[in-house]
Design a protein around this motif. Structure first.
Motif, short mmCIF file in Angstrom:
data_model
loop_
_atom_site.label_atom_id
_atom_site.label_comp_id
_atom_site.label_asym_id
_atom_site.label_seq_id
_atom_site.Cartn_x
_atom_site.Cartn_y
_atom_site.Cartn_z
N MET A 120 0.85 -1.19 0.00
CA MET A 120 0.00 0.00 0.00
C MET A 120 0.89 1.24 0.00
SD MET A 120 -1.40 -0.05 3.93
CE MET A 120 -0.35 0.42 5.32
N ILE A 121 0.30 2.37 -0.31
CA ILE A 121 1.01 3.65 -0.31
C ILE A 121 2.31 3.54 -1.10
CG2 ILE A 121 1.75 5.61 1.11
CD1 ILE A 121 0.29 4.34 3.49
N TYR A 122 2.16 3.29 -2.39
CA TYR A 122 3.32 3.11 -3.27
C TYR A 122 4.07 4.43 -3.44
CZ TYR A 122 1.33 -1.38 -4.89
OH TYR A 122 0.84 -2.65 -4.97
N PRO A 123 5.40 4.37 -3.65
CA PRO A 123 6.19 3.14 -3.80
C PRO A 123 6.76 2.61 -2.47
CG PRO A 123 7.55 5.02 -4.35
CD PRO A 123 6.18 5.57 -4.04
N GLU A 124 6.79 3.45 -1.46
CA GLU A 124 7.47 3.05 -0.22
C GLU A 124 6.87 1.79 0.40
OE1 GLU A 124 8.01 7.54 -0.58
OE2 GLU A 124 6.43 6.07 -0.96
N GLY A 125 5.53 1.67 0.33
CA GLY A 125 4.85 0.56 0.98
C GLY A 125 4.61 -0.64 0.10
N SER A 126 5.28 -0.71 -1.03
CA SER A 126 5.16 -1.89 -1.89
C SER A 126 5.78 -3.10 -1.21
CB SER A 126 5.87 -1.61 -3.22
OG SER A 126 6.12 -2.81 -3.93
N THR A 127 5.30 -4.29 -1.59
CA THR A 127 5.91 -5.52 -1.06
C THR A 127 7.33 -5.72 -1.59
OG1 THR A 127 4.74 -6.75 -2.80
CG2 THR A 127 3.78 -6.76 -0.59
N ASP A 128 7.77 -4.86 -2.52
CA ASP A 128 9.19 -4.86 -2.89
C ASP A 128 10.04 -4.30 -1.75
OD1 ASP A 128 8.65 -5.87 -5.40
OD2 ASP A 128 8.50 -3.90 -6.35
N HIS A 129 9.37 -3.64 -0.79
CA HIS A 129 10.05 -3.04 0.35
C HIS A 129 9.32 -3.47 1.63
CE1 HIS A 129 11.92 -0.57 -2.75
NE2 HIS A 129 10.72 -0.22 -3.16
N TRP A 130 9.37 -4.77 1.91
CA TRP A 130 8.55 -5.32 2.99
C TRP A 130 8.84 -4.69 4.34
CZ3 TRP A 130 4.56 -7.31 5.17
CH2 TRP A 130 3.65 -8.08 4.43
N ASP A 131 10.08 -4.35 4.60
CA ASP A 131 10.41 -3.74 5.89
C ASP A 131 9.67 -2.42 6.06
OD1 ASP A 131 12.07 -3.66 8.39
OD2 ASP A 131 12.80 -1.83 7.43
N SER A 132 9.62 -1.63 4.98
CA SER A 132 8.91 -0.35 5.03
C SER A 132 7.40 -0.57 5.13
CB SER A 132 9.24 0.48 3.79
OG SER A 132 10.61 0.82 3.76
N LEU A 133 6.90 -1.54 4.37
CA LEU A 133 5.47 -1.84 4.43
C LEU A 133 5.07 -2.22 5.85
CD1 LEU A 133 2.66 -2.45 3.33
CD2 LEU A 133 3.51 -4.69 2.55
N ALA A 134 5.85 -3.07 6.50
CA ALA A 134 5.52 -3.48 7.87
C ALA A 134 5.51 -2.29 8.82
CB ALA A 134 6.52 -4.54 8.34
N GLN A 135 6.43 -1.36 8.63
CA GLN A 135 6.44 -0.17 9.49
C GLN A 135 5.19 0.67 9.28
OE1 GLN A 135 10.31 2.02 9.88
NE2 GLN A 135 11.04 0.47 8.43
N LEU A 136 4.75 0.80 8.04
CA LEU A 136 3.52 1.56 7.76
C LEU A 136 2.31 0.87 8.39
CD1 LEU A 136 4.24 2.39 4.02
CD2 LEU A 136 4.09 4.07 5.89
N ILE A 137 2.24 -0.46 8.23
CA ILE A 137 1.15 -1.23 8.85
C ILE A 137 1.15 -1.02 10.36
CG2 ILE A 137 0.42 -3.58 9.43
CD1 ILE A 137 1.29 -4.39 6.56
N ASN A 138 2.33 -1.06 10.96
CA ASN A 138 2.41 -0.97 12.41
C ASN A 138 2.06 0.42 12.94
OD1 ASN A 138 3.10 -3.65 12.48
ND2 ASN A 138 5.28 -3.31 12.83
#
Length: 357
Positions: free
Chosen positions: A185-203
């Motif tokens: 979500m919230i591309y590009p930072e929250g793409s699953t290509d950047h799972w660490d960033s995605l997890a931080q956004l989710i959290n």
């Protein structure tokens, strides 16, 4: 992360262990009533009704089975619906189909739903319009923000909506942090290509929800609920990257699968995936979106009965329920083919699937 396959599997197994510790159904199947199943556990029979205020504002009239004009909430309630799901967009347009669902509108609808005695789910898209597997467009107001600022954007926005609901006396039972986020979500930072960033956004979303009310359950939502490999891959990664959540949400639309196959060809896969997700991750599961063709109401009815049955069969009461996406969104108004409403302004037989037997 450059783990070897063996190292990764060992790491994943440990992470999963830690995380766990913290055939076609007949229309005669006994399904739960509005208050619970046979064990007394509340079972969600829901409707996503994000289009409702726009439909009403445009002058659309809803009729009950007898052809009498009636509030859509009353019609839904009379068909067994006990829960509503409401999407919220950051800065939406006024487009009647692809806009609205602002914070203020979402709160107003939630207040109305509460007055009808409905349970409430809020679906954060983290976009100004539709977010789904094909598009996860960053809100315009957040464009240009660096990642630390983006984390703050997610927290503050989520907190604001949740606090706004609380101030009006509404506590959502469930909140989705993202909508159909198979690719992130919230591309590009929250793409699953950047799972660490995605997890931080989710959290950040998770933390904001829990800051307002720790009892509200957070859902992570992926499409193609019949696709076990898709879910295992996604939630394995969520586990490894320490994404926080309480419930696994699924979409299930046989119509959108390749070739639009009849639901009987994928319903067992849905059931198996529901059970596997609950056991593998120790989480509750829910079908948060489902729908069938409006011009095939009997088939859609049968499918809904079967989906509810599959959710009920998840062991240990971990199957929470089923939500129809926009049953009231009649094709004559929305041009959407998967509602449960007819051209006569009345619900089709498909909606009867939520009635207690």
């Amino acid at each position: 992360m450059n783990f070897s396959k063996i190292t990764f599997n060992i790491f994943l197994s440990c992470a999963l262990l830690i995380n766990s510790s913290c055939a076609k159904s007949s229309s005669h199947n006994k399904l739960p009533d509005n208050t619970g199943d046979s064990s007394g556990t509340f079972f969600v029979k829901g409707a996503d009704i994000g289009w409702l205020p726009q439909m009403e504002a445009s002058g659309y009239t809803f009729y009950n089975n007898n052809g009498v004009a009636q509030d859509c909430f009353q019609i839904l309630k009379d068909h067994g619906i006990n829960t509503v799901r409401l999407r919220t967009w950051v800065n939406p347009s006024n487009d009647p189909i692809n806009g609205h669902c602002s914070t203020a509108e979402t709160i107003a609808m939630a207040v109305r739903a509460k007055k009808w005695g409905m349970h409430i789910m809020i679906d954060f898209h983290y976009s100004d319009s539709w977010a789904d597997p094909s598009k996860q467009v960053k809100p315009a107001a957040w464009v240009g923000d660096d990642f630390p600022h983006l984390l703050s954007d997610v927290y503050k926005y989520t907190l604001g909506v949740m606090q706004g609901l609380k101030d009006k006396g509404v506590t959502p039972d469930w909140v989705q942090v993202g909508n159909e986020i198979a690719g992130g979500m919230i591309y590009p930072e929250g793409s699953t290509d950047h799972w660490d960033s995605l997890a931080q956004l989710i959290n950040e979303g998770y933390a904001a929800v829990k800051a307002v009310d720790p009892t509200t359950k957070v859902i992570l939502h992926v499409d193609q609920g019949n696709n076990n490999q898709r879910f295992r891959t996604w939630f394995d990664s969520a586990t490894v990257h320490h994404a926080k959540y309480d419930v696994i949400g699924m979409s299930y639309y046989p119509y959108w699968l390749t070739g639009s196959p009849d639901y009987t060809l994928s319903i067992d896969d849905l059931g198996n995936n529901l059970k596997n997700m609950a056991s593998r991750y120790g989480k509750q599961v829910m079908v948060v979106e489902v729908g069938g063709e409006d011009n095939q109401p009997q088939d859609t009815y049968n499918m809904l009965i079967a989906v509810q049955q599959k959710v009920m069969e998840v062991p240990d009461s971990k199957g929470l329920g089923v939500i129809y996406w926009e049953p009231e969104g009649a094709r004559s108004w929305s041009h959407y083919a998967l509602s449960a409403w007819g051209s006569d302004g009345k619900p089709t037989h498909a909606l009867d699937a939520f009635l207690p037997n």
